[in-house]
Scaffold this motif. Structure first.
Motif, PDB file in Angstrom:
ATOM      1  N   SER A 134       0.843  -1.196   0.000  1.00 10.77           N
ATOM      2  CA  SER A 134       0.000   0.000   0.000  1.00 10.77           C
ATOM      3  C   SER A 134       0.876   1.244   0.000  1.00 10.77           C
ATOM      4  O   SER A 134       2.034   1.209   0.447  1.00 10.77           O
ATOM      5  N   ILE A 135       0.301   2.358  -0.477  1.00 12.42           N
ATOM      6  CA  ILE A 135       1.038   3.620  -0.588  1.00 12.42           C
ATOM      7  C   ILE A 135       0.150   4.752  -0.086  1.00 12.42           C
ATOM      8  O   ILE A 135      -1.057   4.758  -0.316  1.00 12.42           O
ATOM      9  N   GLN A 136       0.780   5.712   0.588  1.00  6.69           N
ATOM     10  CA  GLN A 136       0.074   6.916   1.017  1.00  6.69           C
ATOM     11  C   GLN A 136       0.987   8.121   0.820  1.00  6.69           C
ATOM     12  O   GLN A 136       2.190   8.038   1.080  1.00  6.69           O
ATOM     13  N   ALA A 137       0.432   9.232   0.349  1.00  9.19           N
ATOM     14  CA  ALA A 137       1.232  10.428   0.072  1.00  9.19           C
ATOM     15  C   ALA A 137       1.104  11.446   1.203  1.00  9.19           C
ATOM     16  O   ALA A 137       0.047  11.566   1.837  1.00  9.19           O
ATOM     17  N   HIS A 138       2.196  12.206   1.439  1.00 15.37           N
ATOM     18  CA  HIS A 138       2.224  13.235   2.469  1.00 15.37           C
ATOM     19  C   HIS A 138       2.840  14.508   1.889  1.00 15.37           C
ATOM     20  O   HIS A 138       3.955  14.464   1.349  1.00 15.37           O
ATOM     21  N   PRO A 145       5.183  21.919  -5.492  1.00 16.88           N
ATOM     22  CA  PRO A 145       4.565  20.917  -4.624  1.00 16.88           C
ATOM     23  C   PRO A 145       5.365  19.617  -4.626  1.00 16.88           C
ATOM     24  O   PRO A 145       5.686  19.063  -5.676  1.00 16.88           O
ATOM     25  N   SER A 146       5.702  19.141  -3.444  1.00 18.60           N
ATOM     26  CA  SER A 146       6.533  17.958  -3.286  1.00 18.60           C
ATOM     27  C   SER A 146       5.897  17.055  -2.235  1.00 18.60           C
ATOM     28  O   SER A 146       5.194  17.545  -1.334  1.00 18.60           O
ATOM     29  N   PHE A 147       6.148  15.749  -2.350  1.00 17.62           N
ATOM     30  CA  PHE A 147       5.468  14.789  -1.487  1.00 17.62           C
ATOM     31  C   PHE A 147       6.426  13.704  -1.004  1.00 17.62           C
ATOM     32  O   PHE A 147       7.434  13.410  -1.646  1.00 17.62           O
ATOM     33  N   ALA A 148       6.081  13.138   0.130  1.00 19.80           N
ATOM     34  CA  ALA A 148       6.702  11.899   0.609  1.00 19.80           C
ATOM     35  C   ALA A 148       5.690  10.778   0.419  1.00 19.80           C
ATOM     36  O   ALA A 148       4.483  11.023   0.311  1.00 19.80           O
ATOM     37  N   PHE A 149       6.192   9.549   0.392  1.00 20.97           N
ATOM     38  CA  PHE A 149       5.313   8.393   0.236  1.00 20.97           C
ATOM     39  C   PHE A 149       5.571   7.381   1.347  1.00 20.97           C
ATOM     40  O   PHE A 149       6.712   6.975   1.572  1.00 20.97           O
ATOM     41  N   SER A 150       4.488   7.010   2.029  1.00 20.96           N
ATOM     42  CA  SER A 150       4.542   5.860   2.921  1.00 20.96           C
ATOM     43  C   SER A 150       4.425   4.602   2.075  1.00 20.96           C
ATOM     44  O   SER A 150       3.502   4.474   1.262  1.00 20.96           O
ATOM     45  N   ILE A 151       5.364   3.690   2.256  1.00 23.31           N
ATOM     46  CA  ILE A 151       5.322   2.387   1.596  1.00 23.31           C
ATOM     47  C   ILE A 151       5.075   1.365   2.696  1.00 23.31           C
ATOM     48  O   ILE A 151       5.894   1.199   3.607  1.00 23.31           O
ATOM     49  N   ILE A 152       3.953   0.682   2.606  1.00 22.79           N
ATOM     50  CA  ILE A 152       3.532  -0.234   3.664  1.00 22.79           C
ATOM     51  C   ILE A 152       3.354  -1.629   3.075  1.00 22.79           C
ATOM     52  O   ILE A 152       2.670  -1.793   2.054  1.00 22.79           O
ATOM     53  N   HIS A 201      -1.248 -14.332  12.405  1.00 27.29           N
ATOM     54  CA  HIS A 201      -0.158 -13.414  12.747  1.00 27.29           C
ATOM     55  C   HIS A 201      -0.021 -12.380  11.626  1.00 27.29           C
ATOM     56  O   HIS A 201       0.093 -12.752  10.455  1.00 27.29           O
ATOM     57  N   ILE A 202      -0.056 -11.115  11.989  1.00 32.80           N
ATOM     58  CA  ILE A 202       0.068 -10.035  11.007  1.00 32.80           C
ATOM     59  C   ILE A 202       1.434  -9.373  11.163  1.00 32.80           C
ATOM     60  O   ILE A 202       1.802  -8.935  12.256  1.00 32.80           O
ATOM     61  N   GLN A 203       2.182  -9.344  10.064  1.00 32.34           N
ATOM     62  CA  GLN A 203       3.473  -8.657  10.039  1.00 32.34           C
ATOM     63  C   GLN A 203       3.335  -7.405   9.169  1.00 32.34           C
ATOM     64  O   GLN A 203       2.842  -7.486   8.041  1.00 32.34           O
ATOM     65  N   ARG A 204       3.763  -6.276   9.691  1.00 30.75           N
ATOM     66  CA  ARG A 204       3.595  -5.007   8.975  1.00 30.75           C
ATOM     67  C   ARG A 204       4.844  -4.166   9.121  1.00 30.75           C
ATOM     68  O   ARG A 204       5.353  -4.001  10.237  1.00 30.75           O
ATOM     69  N   VAL A 205       5.348  -3.658   8.015  1.00 26.60           N
ATOM     70  CA  VAL A 205       6.452  -2.701   8.072  1.00 26.60           C
ATOM     71  C   VAL A 205       6.069  -1.462   7.275  1.00 26.60           C
ATOM     72  O   VAL A 205       5.315  -1.536   6.298  1.00 26.60           O
ATOM     73  N   HIS A 206       6.613  -0.342   7.695  1.00 25.41           N
ATOM     74  CA  HIS A 206       6.235   0.955   7.143  1.00 25.41           C
ATOM     75  C   HIS A 206       7.497   1.793   6.966  1.00 25.41           C
ATOM     76  O   HIS A 206       8.209   2.084   7.927  1.00 25.41           O
ATOM     77  N   ALA A 207       7.780   2.146   5.720  1.00 29.04           N
ATOM     78  CA  ALA A 207       8.907   3.032   5.414  1.00 29.04           C
ATOM     79  C   ALA A 207       8.377   4.275   4.725  1.00 29.04           C
ATOM     80  O   ALA A 207       7.410   4.214   3.951  1.00 29.04           O
TER      81      ALA A 207
END
Length: 320
Positions: A134-138, A145-152, A201-207
């Protein structure tokens, strides 16, 4: 769970040792990968890194400056010439879509696959790209205009409670297999519900991967549950003070203080000015980070690879 390959770590212009911005992020459980930014020459870096454009599931462009996007159209064309037919998602400023469409018209470019274009301003909510990614913009602060992206990436593991079944005397074989597949079974005149014997069991990482930005604090909220921040560190603070606020970039000191204040466990810095790319310049960046941050950090070089595991531990991958 996430594997990172830096394809370009220079700011503004390519140098003899560094290309301009591009970062490949792969789901380590399969071959799916995401590209964040595509500066000029990115497709050559992709070839050298032995990444397949067939497995590319999304491209994120942080902003419209050329060192972050001038390689995009050529990359799309090459994917088509290499027989890609699967749709491709692009999350970027709407100007990128306009540029692609104008270039396609003016250069007789015909892609054999469809582009699913998502305006980055509409990506404030989490977008599911695949079942696991999944991806989310910040929004950030820059001259444009510039953005960061959460990569989950999230993996769900279902494990059969074999000890409970052994205690009940349920024999191995079909009964265990049916329960593993979520089917209830009959045993000794009673119904054994699969849900009672499946442990989830749910494994989740977020960068988070940031574009150009002179206000790291804009990422404070989104970094609360992130295990890794990848961000530009164009200058040391001394050089940034000389350059002034016009370029709207971050210094090593700014990023180190931000990471320390927000208890970030891992930090990777990139997008270095050519004046900081030699050994002396890199040492100056590293020394500045050491002064203000006690966490785990790296300065990225082109083709550096890193792995973020299910526990949030970041490690540098040794080249094979």
């Amino acid at each position: 769970m996430l594997h990172f390959t830096f394809l370009g770590t220079s700011s503004g212009v390519p140098t003899l040792t560094r290309n301009v911005s591009a970062l490949a992020i792969r789901n380590s459980k399969n071959k799916d990968w995401i590209l964040v930014d595509a500066g000029e020459g990115t497709q050559h870096r992709i070839q050298q890194a032995k990444l397949s454009l067939q497995n590319l599931v999304a491209i994120c462009i942080t902003h419209v400056h050329g060192d972050h996007c001038y390689g995009l159209v050529g990359l799309l064309a090459s994917a088509g010439m290499n027989a890609r037919i699967a749709p491709l998602t692009i999350i970027a400023p709407k100007e990128i879509q306009q540029w692609i469409e104008a270039t396609a018209q003016l250069t007789d470019l015909h892609l054999p696959y469809s582009l699913n274009f998502i305006d980055v301003n509409e990506a404030a909510q989490i977008l599911r790209i695949t079942d696991e990614l999944s991806i989310q913009a910040h929004p950030l602060s820059h001259r444009v205009p510039s953005f960061a992206f959460s990569i989950i990436v999230q993996h769900t593991q279902k494990k059969l409670d074999t000890q409970a079944l052994i205690q009940l005397g349920v024999p191995k074989g079909k009964a265990w297999g049916d329960l593993q597949q979520g089917k209830d079974i009959q045993f000794n005149d009673q119904t054994l519900k699969a849900s009672d014997f499946i442990q989830t069991h749910i494994q989740r990482v977020h960068a988070i991967v940031g574009g150009d930005n002179d206000q790291p604090e804009l990422l404070a909220q989104s970094c609360q549950d992130a295990q890794l921040l990848i961000h530009e560190s164009t200058y040391t603070q001394a050089i940034l003070d000389k350059v002034g606020s016009g370029p709207m970039h971050s210094s090593a000191k700014m990023m180190a203080e931000f990471a320390q204040k927000n208890n970030l466990g891992n930090l990777i810095l990139t997008h270095f000015s050519p004046r900081h790319q030699d050994q002396i310049g890199q040492r100056a960046i590293a020394d500045e980070v050491h002064q203000y941050y006690q966490g785990n950090f790296y300065l990225a070089d082109d083709f550096d690879q890193f792995s973020l595991d299910a526990t949030g531990q970041l490690s540098k991958v040794k080249p094979k």
